[in-house]
Scaffold this active site. Structure first.
Site, short mmCIF file in Angstrom:
data_model
loop_
_atom_site.label_atom_id
_atom_site.label_comp_id
_atom_site.label_asym_id
_atom_site.label_seq_id
_atom_site.Cartn_x
_atom_site.Cartn_y
_atom_site.Cartn_z
N CYS A 68 0.81 -1.21 0.00
CA CYS A 68 0.00 0.00 0.00
C CYS A 68 0.85 1.27 0.00
O CYS A 68 2.05 1.25 0.27
CB CYS A 68 -0.95 0.01 1.19
SG CYS A 68 -0.14 0.32 2.75
N CYS A 91 0.88 3.70 2.08
CA CYS A 91 1.44 4.07 3.38
C CYS A 91 2.80 3.42 3.62
O CYS A 91 3.65 3.97 4.31
CB CYS A 91 0.50 3.65 4.51
SG CYS A 91 -0.97 4.67 4.62
#
Lengths: 143, 92
Positions: free
Chosen positions: A49, A51
């Site tokens: 992801c 993040c």
């Protein structure tokens, strides 16, 4: 379903080139986390992801320049090495799964944990500062 | 240049991908926000708590130990949502 390995290879390399060792099987995980030896161990739960890409992995890169570091550095890849990740998480006691996340263990006990919710929306510099502070608290010489 | 927080998916809701607390009558949800508009709020990897008297303890525990996932996806009608806020805002 795991992504094609070709896609995630750079995400792995971003950590392994720093000296972080991948734990890709249950046996890999048990060999290190199941053998408390009075050492400090960092386990970075990697993921595909944004993040992880934009925040957590760059933050770890910054933090690993700190003069005080965990004795051992490991990573598992959530969603890719599914069984190894589940096994690693079994060592995290009451800390719930999230990814990316970062656990610091000493003598097999979690002494610091950074959840995804403490990573999302923050800069790598801010996250890295938190990691360095944790290293100072948890990885210095025992009194 | 000053450090900038990483903000993914700028074409989506401001809180997309962020861990939020959603207050509804009778149940407090905590999960990753996927979408929120005037029709519905969609959360992923969701935990929840039903006892209003112990919400504070639930949130403290969630901040420390993370979200205990009970549902993969929860879809809530926006009309029933009292508030949506970042989980980390509650730690301040």
């Amino acid at each position: 379903m795991p992504y094609n390995e070709t896609l995630v290879a750079p995400m792995r390399a971003e950590l392994t080139r720093l000296g972080v060792k991948e734990l890709r099987t249950v046996a890999d995980v048990d060999a290190v986390l199941g053998d408390p030896r009075g050492v400090t161990q960092l386990v970075f739960v990697n993921s595909v992801c944004g993040c992880a890409a934009g925040a957590a992995r760059p933050a770890l890169t910054l933090a690993l320049r700190h003069p005080v570091l965990p004795d051992e550095l490991y990573t598992v890849f959530a969603g890719q090495d599914v069984e190894a990740t589940a096994r690693a998480r079994s060592y995290f006691s009451e800390y719930q799964p999230s990814s990316p996340s970062i656990a610091l263990l000493r003598d097999a006990e979690v002494v610091f944990f950074m959840h995804r919710h403490q990573i999302e929306g923050r800069s790598p510099e801010a996250i890295g500062a938190d990691l360095k502070a944790a290293f100072d608290r948890c990885c210095g010489a025992k009194v | 240049m000053a450090a900038q927080p990483f903000v993914p998916h700028t074409e989506r809701h401001d809180l997309h991908g962020m861990t939020v607390v959603v207050d509804t009558p009778g149940r407090l949800y905590v999960g990753r926000l996927d979408t929120a508009d005037d029709r519905e709020v969609v959360l992923k990897d969701v935990g929840y708590h039903d006892d209003e008297a112990t919400r504070s303890e639930f949130l403290s525990r969630t901040l420390k130990f993370g979200v205990t996932r009970r549902d993969a996806v929860v879809i809530l009608p926006t009309s029933g949502v009292r508030s949506v806020q970042l989980l980390t805002a509650l730690a301040r």
